[in-house]
Design an enzyme around this catalytic site. Structure first.
Site, short mmCIF file in Angstrom:
data_model
loop_
_atom_site.label_atom_id
_atom_site.label_comp_id
_atom_site.label_asym_id
_atom_site.label_seq_id
_atom_site.Cartn_x
_atom_site.Cartn_y
_atom_site.Cartn_z
N CYS A 9 -1.13 4.24 3.36
CA CYS A 9 -0.60 5.60 3.41
C CYS A 9 -1.67 6.46 4.08
CB CYS A 9 -0.21 6.11 2.02
SG CYS A 9 -1.57 6.38 0.89
N PRO A 10 -1.33 7.66 4.48
CA PRO A 10 -2.28 8.47 5.25
C PRO A 10 -3.63 8.67 4.57
CG PRO A 10 -0.12 9.44 5.37
CD PRO A 10 -0.03 8.31 4.39
#
Length: 151
Positions: A9-10
């Site tokens: 995820c970011p």
């Protein structure tokens, strides 16, 4: 079945870790061997080796960012969001089982290629799922952390 997975995820702080734990726990409960690499802003943890990938029957990627897939070329691939890994690890693994049994390549039509997702594919996927939220979680932001530190 031998599974390798990548979660990303970011920020790579909470959701990637949660997806990794859910995939590991669920796969083991279902009688599968699994190794999960977690990618985030701090780099990769528990990196998959070339041997891990070579021995795998299927690859699962649960990511909200692009993941280089060159090293998985020729392997059946299930591509889902991190949310799927967190909330429906069993469904993701069942899809991987069906993919291996059917002998197909990739299970997600929008990400069937072997490289990273293109901008058009990412936009099409995002538009059909949920709108992207900009700015992240305000409770985890710099100002919120400083406020907690000095209060």
């Amino acid at each position: 079945m031998n599974i390798v997975a990548v979660t990303a995820c970011p920020t790579g702080i909470a959701h990637s870790q949660m997806a990794a734990e859910n995939l590991e726990t669920t796969a083991e409960e279902m009688g599968h061997d699994i190794k999960v690499e977690v990618q985030g802003s701090m780099g990769a943890q528990n990196e998959l080796t070339a041997d891990d990938v070579a021995e795998a029957d299927v690859v699962i990627i649960t990511a909200d960012t692009s993941v280089q897939r060159d090293r998985f070329e020729g392997k059946p691939l299930v591509k889902k969001t991190v949310k799927d890994g967190v909330n429906d690890a069993e469904g993701v693994i069942r899809e991987a089982e069906r993919l291996v049994e059917s002998g197909e390549g990739a299970s997600d039509e929008s990400d069937a290629g072997a490289g990273a997702a293109t901008a058009d594919e990412t936009d099409a996927t995002t538009a059909t799922e949920e709108p992207a939220r900009r700015g992240g979680d305000r409770e985890k932001g710099l100002f919120a952390r400083l406020k907690r530190l000095f209060s």
